[in-house]
Design a protein around this motif. Structure first.
Motif, PDB file in Angstrom:
ATOM      1  N   SER A 296       0.828  -1.203   0.000  1.00 39.88           N
ATOM      2  CA  SER A 296       0.000   0.000   0.000  1.00 39.88           C
ATOM      3  C   SER A 296       0.865   1.256   0.000  1.00 39.88           C
ATOM      4  O   SER A 296       1.960   1.266   0.554  1.00 39.88           O
ATOM      5  CB  SER A 296      -0.917   0.022   1.236  1.00 39.88           C
ATOM      6  N   GLY A 300      -3.154   4.822   1.602  1.00 36.64           N
ATOM      7  CA  GLY A 300      -3.829   3.617   2.076  1.00 36.64           C
ATOM      8  C   GLY A 300      -4.323   2.722   0.967  1.00 36.64           C
ATOM      9  O   GLY A 300      -4.856   1.647   1.226  1.00 36.64           O
ATOM     10  N   GLY A 301      -4.164   3.153  -0.287  1.00 28.07           N
ATOM     11  CA  GLY A 301      -4.624   2.359  -1.419  1.00 28.07           C
ATOM     12  C   GLY A 301      -3.572   1.392  -1.914  1.00 28.07           C
ATOM     13  O   GLY A 301      -2.397   1.466  -1.537  1.00 28.07           O
ATOM     14  N   ASN A 302      -3.990   0.482  -2.781  1.00 31.92           N
ATOM     15  CA  ASN A 302      -3.070  -0.511  -3.336  1.00 31.92           C
ATOM     16  C   ASN A 302      -3.442  -0.828  -4.769  1.00 31.92           C
ATOM     17  O   ASN A 302      -4.535  -0.504  -5.220  1.00 31.92           O
ATOM     18  CB  ASN A 302      -3.093  -1.795  -2.496  1.00 31.92           C
ATOM     19  N   THR A 326     -10.281   2.352  -6.206  1.00 29.18           N
ATOM     20  CA  THR A 326     -11.070   2.694  -5.024  1.00 29.18           C
ATOM     21  C   THR A 326     -11.781   1.488  -4.432  1.00 29.18           C
ATOM     22  O   THR A 326     -11.896   1.367  -3.211  1.00 29.18           O
ATOM     23  CB  THR A 326     -12.095   3.779  -5.368  1.00 29.18           C
ATOM     24  N   ASN A 328     -10.756  -1.412  -4.065  1.00 30.15           N
ATOM     25  CA  ASN A 328      -9.848  -2.166  -3.208  1.00 30.15           C
ATOM     26  C   ASN A 328      -9.871  -1.619  -1.784  1.00 30.15           C
ATOM     27  O   ASN A 328      -9.914  -2.380  -0.810  1.00 30.15           O
ATOM     28  CB  ASN A 328      -8.419  -2.079  -3.744  1.00 30.15           C
ATOM     29  N   THR A 329      -9.827  -0.298  -1.669  1.00 28.86           N
ATOM     30  CA  THR A 329      -9.801   0.306  -0.341  1.00 28.86           C
ATOM     31  C   THR A 329     -11.150   0.160   0.344  1.00 28.86           C
ATOM     32  O   THR A 329     -11.212  -0.073   1.564  1.00 28.86           O
ATOM     33  CB  THR A 329      -9.381   1.783  -0.443  1.00 28.86           C
ATOM     34  N   TYR A 351      -4.732   2.352  10.154  1.00 30.88           N
ATOM     35  CA  TYR A 351      -4.914   2.111   8.722  1.00 30.88           C
ATOM     36  C   TYR A 351      -6.268   2.634   8.257  1.00 30.88           C
ATOM     37  O   TYR A 351      -6.380   3.274   7.203  1.00 30.88           O
ATOM     38  CB  TYR A 351      -4.792   0.620   8.377  1.00 30.88           C
ATOM     39  N   ALA A 355      -6.671   5.389   5.218  1.00 28.74           N
ATOM     40  CA  ALA A 355      -7.343   5.068   3.967  1.00 28.74           C
ATOM     41  C   ALA A 355      -8.657   5.830   3.814  1.00 28.74           C
ATOM     42  O   ALA A 355      -9.029   6.222   2.699  1.00 28.74           O
ATOM     43  CB  ALA A 355      -7.600   3.557   3.899  1.00 28.74           C
ATOM     44  N   HIS A 359      -7.981   8.247   0.774  1.00 33.73           N
ATOM     45  CA  HIS A 359      -8.371   7.587  -0.468  1.00 33.73           C
ATOM     46  C   HIS A 359      -9.891   7.616  -0.644  1.00 33.73           C
ATOM     47  O   HIS A 359     -10.394   8.159  -1.624  1.00 33.73           O
ATOM     48  CB  HIS A 359      -7.865   6.146  -0.516  1.00 33.73           C
TER      49      HIS A 359
END
Length: 545
Positions: A296, A300-302, A326, A328-329, A351, A355, A359
């Motif tokens: 990440s 906070g995104g991946n 988005t 994903n988060t 976390y 996020a 995000h």
């Protein structure tokens, strides 16, 4: 805590559930009172009511052989993923009903459920997948071919159908719609019958294709009905190729489609909660740790282009346009909340805060609404937002849900303990205690918050000591008098006392500026100031860059 499940005709089996260490308060007991999250909720409410329910119902009516009230929306709603937005829409209406009590939203929800009820066939099927009935019949007979994004040529049909399942569940769980409850059970029975003759090998072949959180749904239905057959179905819908390595503590995620995996893992954790079997929880925690700690970025995104990149290098984050997705988060926050309930810890709150502010909040266009699919990490790039009548991407569906439930993680409880996870202006009605908690703050623009107790009760107030606050820097005053602010092992400062009406707790959270470097990218840093990051404060980060 016990879950009583029926086996056959009246034979009962009691499965011990792992006792949750904490429980989030129902959305109906939390109200936002100001700040960017209330603004985002109100913007989302306007967007929701601007969507045309009859156009979202069109795919379901078409597949049920009913005349269309209005034509379907275009984009993904007419390109093979028809109906996915309808499920998200129903969930968002349910969440917004619980979060606001708005009668217009409740009326829209009841209408949508009533219309879907007309579309549900005698055997329980309900979906908007083009030509779905024939495709499902083939699957039932064991005629199937699956790849990452299709089953028998249909675009992720289980992923699509999961949105309908989830919408019905949420309409019952958050809004108490009885028809939705019955329809959910009926649809689950259809799925049970459909898969009854498939071998375990065939099931696993089918699960190669993205299928959303089908295993999670069936745990929910098992708990709703008390029938163990749905828990068995949840196990059958669990993808062993992902479960087994994670349960063994192995990270084999590189190259995988990211949002295909996260809902599976949410289901793993739900099965672990329902059975107490350790491998499910172990898999979920391995996944969360590797995604949060190694995959990440600062917001906070991946993911890059929807896939997990090599954890040893974040170069694609800078080079590619399609940065963190988005959806994903949205799903990582669901998983985080589940893991927190199982074992409260500051790391989950840290976390979640990161996020949520940087995000999820940034995924919505302020004032006018609309949602981004990707949030580019590429310096000086731009964002593309949806409009009500254009853009029916997956992240629009998850987006209308996310901004309807910002009160979800702020507070939690466990016996006499009251957890304050997030510093967001809000009120909490703790009904069983007969107290009301009012939180007033301009955080993160200012580094302090005040909690005011209305009513009297003996309880332990547990305040998250954020990881971004230096040790010894956090300050607390109760009724104007300083108290020690030392965090316990879980990362929360505990204040135990008999509280009286009007008692106040003032918390000061000093912020510092620091850098986080992307691995193997020495020239690129995220600048962090308290909970906000990526060079800008949360509100400003929500505009085009």
């Amino acid at each position: 805590m016990k879950l009583f499940l029926r086996l056959g005709a009246g034979v009962a089996l009691s499965l011990a559930l792992s006792v949750s260490a904490a429980e989030l308060f129902p959305l109906r007991d939390v109200r936002l009172t100001g700040g960017p999250f209330l603004e985002a909720q109100q913007t989302d409410l306007t967007y929701l009511l601007a969507l045309d329910a009859d156009r979202l119902l069109a795919p379901f009516r078409r597949e049920a052989g009913l005349a269309l009230l209005k034509p379907s929306y275009s984009n993904w709603e007419s390109s093979g993923l028809d109906g996915h937005m309808g499920g998200h829409y129903l969930s968002a209406l349910a969440l917004m009903t619980a979060s606001t009590g708005d009668p217009a939203v409740r009326e829209r929800l009841d209408y949508f459920v009533a219309q879907l009820k007309k579309c549900q066939a005698a055997d329980g099927y309900l979906g908007g997948i083009p030509g779905g009935r024939a495709a499902w019949d083939d699957i039932a007979q064991g005629k199937l071919h699956a790849d990452n994004f299709s089953v028998n040529g249909k675009w992720v049909p289980w992923y699509n159908l999961h949105k309908t399942f989830a919408g019905l569940r949420d309409a019952w769980q958050y809004a108490g719609n009885e028809d939705a409850r019955a329809m959910l059970v009926k649809l689950s029975d259809w799925a049970l019958a459909l898969t009854a003759r498939l071998s375990d090998e065939q099931m696993q072949t089918m699960l190669r294709s993205e299928h959303g959180g089908m295993n999670e749904i069936f745990v929910d239905v098992a708990q709703l009905t008390g029938d163990i057959k749905y828990l068995h179905l949840a196990r059958r819908f669990s993808h062993q190729a992902i479960l087994q390595p994670l349960a063994a503590g192995e990270d084999r995620l590189t190259g995988l489609h990211a949002n295909t995996q996260i809902p599976k893992v949410i289901g793993f954790e739900r099965i672990g909660q329902a059975t107490g079997e350790p491998q499910w929880d172990a898999a979920a925690r391995t996944f969360w740790q590797t995604v949060v700690d190694k995959r990440s970025v600062a917001i906070g995104g991946n993911s890059v282009k929807e896939h997990f990149h090599d954890s040893a290098s974040f170069a694609p984050m800078i080079d590619e346009v399609e940065g963190p997705e988005t959806c994903n988060t949205y799903n990582m926050l669901k998983l985080t909340a589940l893991l927190f309930e199982r074992q409260p810890s500051r790391r989950y709150g840290d976390y979640y805060e990161r996020a949520l502010y940087n995000h999820v909040l940034a995924s919505q266009r302020p004032q006018s609404g609309g949602f981004v699919y990707f949030t580019p990490m590429r310096p000086n790039h731009y964002r593309v937002y949806s409009r009500v009548d254009e853009g029916m991407w997956c992240c629009v569906g998850s987006g209308i849900e996310s901004h309807a439930k910002h009160g979800e993680f702020i507070y939690a409880h466990d016996g006499e303990d009251l957890y304050v996870n997030l510093y967001i202006p809000s009120t909490l009605q703790w009904r069983s205690k007969g107290v009301r908690i009012e939180q007033s703050t301009q955080f993160p623009d200012r580094d302090r918050t005040r909690l005011t107790v209305r009513g009297s009760a003996t309880l332990n107030l547990k305040l998250r000591y954020p990881g971004w606050v230096k040790p010894g820097a956090l300050r607390i005053k109760v009724n104007g008098k300083p108290v020690k602010a030392v965090a316990d092992e879980d990362g929360y400062v505990r204040i135990a006392r008999g509280w009286r009406d009007g008692d106040t707790v003032d918390v000061t959270l000093p912020m510092t500026t620091r850098l986080e470097r992307m691995p193997d990218q020495s020239n690129y840093y995220a600048v962090l100031h308290g909970p906000s990051c990526w060079r800008q404060r949360p509100r400003r980060s929500r505009t085009n860059s």
